[in-house]
Design a protein around this motif. Structure first.
Motif, mmCIF file in Angstrom:
data_model
loop_
_atom_site.group_PDB
_atom_site.id
_atom_site.type_symbol
_atom_site.label_atom_id
_atom_site.label_comp_id
_atom_site.label_asym_id
_atom_site.label_seq_id
_atom_site.Cartn_x
_atom_site.Cartn_y
_atom_site.Cartn_z
ATOM 1 N N ARG A 58 1.367 -1.326 -0.180
ATOM 2 C CA ARG A 58 -0.350 -0.145 -0.290
ATOM 3 C C ARG A 58 0.440 1.698 0.217
ATOM 4 O O ARG A 58 0.452 2.003 -0.582
ATOM 5 N N ASN A 62 0.773 3.981 -3.320
ATOM 6 C CA ASN A 62 0.562 5.722 -2.594
ATOM 7 C C ASN A 62 2.318 6.131 -3.285
ATOM 8 O O ASN A 62 1.672 7.478 -3.364
ATOM 9 N N ARG A 66 2.481 9.381 -6.119
ATOM 10 C CA ARG A 66 2.924 10.886 -5.370
ATOM 11 C C ARG A 66 3.711 11.491 -6.591
ATOM 12 O O ARG A 66 4.436 12.249 -7.075
#
Ligand code: SF4
Length: 414
Positions: A58, A62, A66
């Motif tokens: 996870r 993420n 970004r």
């Protein structure tokens, strides 16, 4: 030129899959980049063995969102297998592949991108990995793998031989055979496709360097297999065994169906047949209900054993597994027990490497940077050599000159 990167989490089987995809994607025109923050395509081979593995996946997703929001993200592996619907609806994910679609994964990506051109292959790693078996027919009470990887399936012997010949031609001096349950190789096939006959056939491959076996299940390490792996001229003297624990009660509750005495006989026999082999083990601490006595039985067993290192995992509750419903051991206790076992592993590894000082060992250069090289010996010791003029993937003879703490140094012998 469209570039791709591969982030592979977890086990050697995931690494072997990534290795094969990198080879296929490059040989059809995509450019491999080791940097996921700048590649056009990011292929993520996920893992769900522990809650930590879930968190790492996870976290990586993420971060990609970004740092490389334009990237086409492709997901597969055991974590995404558990959340297929969610990821299929997630706009940040370009494609999701189930575990049983992995074989065709690179070709489906190429088809989507319309690639047919040939390009030079940039080595993904210095050692080649081949997945010869997938899935597992066992049901250990702590393990989620059978639920996400399915039943044991073996690759046909001829297909494996072809891959070994190809990688040997490409200049790989070491080939690692991997599987979720390697010792189950051939049990799902009619003909006598056992690990023994496979290894014996490989001995006849011209120019083959060495074969390293990934994790072995002691329940399958019968005398015949032990004789072949300790006497074969191609098999590295490095045997990593999935022990898991050293307390009879814990082994029973894990559903391992093996006795500690059997472990002792197998390890002693491997040591007797292969005096300089690295003997490693996977161990789980903090299994539900593990008492101080159980833990001391484990420590006592591994301390007296000929093991030279162990990988220590703290038990992780996996959804849907029986052990997840049992009374859990406290996180602090788990951490303390794991730290004690890791300290013992370092001590045993240090003694093993010290015993190699002054000796000359066969090795392969697995990393090379500014005249300094990291060499992996056949018995799984990492040796630092400086200066070094030889090149990555080259096979060398290395004399070990010093071993202090975790570092072992040596010099190449012509
Ligand atoms: S043998 Fe047990 S621990 Fe290993 S993959 Fe199968 S179920 Fe999991």
């Amino acid at each position: 030129m469209t570039s791709f990167s591969i982030q592979s989490f977890g086990c050697r089987v995931n690494q072997a899959e990534a290795f094969e995809w990198a080879d296929t994607l490059q040989s059809h025109g995509l450019v491999y980049r080791s940097d996921s923050w700048r590649s056009d395509i990011v292929l993520v081979n996920t893992c769900t063995l522990t809650s930590r593995a879930d968190r790492d996946v996870r976290h990586f997703l993420n971060k990609i969102g970004r740092k490389n929001p334009e990237a086409r993200v492709i997901l597969t592996g055991c974590y995404s297998e558990r959340f297929l619907d969610d990821f299929q609806k997630n706009p940040r994910v370009w494609q999701v592949f189930r575990n049983d679609e992995k074989e065709n994964l690179p070709y489906r990506i190429l088809a989507e991108l319309g690639f047919r051109a040939e390009t030079a292959i940039k080595p993904f790693r210095s050692r080649a990995l081949i997945k010869i078996q997938d899935g597992c027919d066992f049901r250990c009470s702590f393990c989620i793998i059978p639920a996400v990887r399915g039943k044991s399936v073996s690759l046909p012997e001829e297909k494996i031989m072809e891959q070994v010949r190809n990688y040997t031609k490409q200049g790989y001096r070491e080939i690692v055979l991997t599987g979720i349950h390697l010792c189950s190789y051939g049990t799902d096939r009619p003909e006598e496709d056992s690990l023994v006959s496979l290894l014996q056939r490989m001995e006849k491959i011209e120019g083959l360097g060495r074969i390293r076996l990934s994790s072995l299940d002691p329940r399958f390490l019968n005398r015949k297999l032990r004789d072949v792996i300790t006497h074969s001229p191609i098999v590295c003297p490095h045997f990593h065994i999935s022990l898991q624990h050293g307390s009879e009660d814990i082994l029973r509750r894990m559903g391992r169906k093996i006795k500690v005495e059997d472990y002792r006989l197998i390890l002693d026999d491997l040591r007797q047949k292969s005096p300089y082999a690295a003997l490693g083990a996977d161990l789980i601490v903090g299994f539900p209900g593990e008492t101080e006595n159980d833990f001391e039985s484990l420590v006592g067993f591994v301390e007296k054993s000929p093991l030279t290192y162990f990988h220590v995992f703290t038990y992780s509750q996996r959804p849907g597994t029986p052990a997840a419903r049992w009374k859990q051991v406290g996180e602090r206790t788990k951490k303390e027990r794991a730290a004690r076992l890791r300290e013992l592993s370092e001590r045993k590894s240090g003694q093993f490497r010290k015993g190699m000082v002054g000796g000359v060992w066969e090795g392969i250069i697995i990393k090379k940077k500014e005249g300094t090289a990291q060499i992996l010996t056949s018995n799984y010791v990492s040796v630092h050599v400086s200066p070094c003029v030889a090149v990555e993937r080259e096979r060398v003879q290395v004399k070990i000159t010093q071993s202090e703490g975790i570092k072992t140094r040596g010099q190449i012998i012509d």
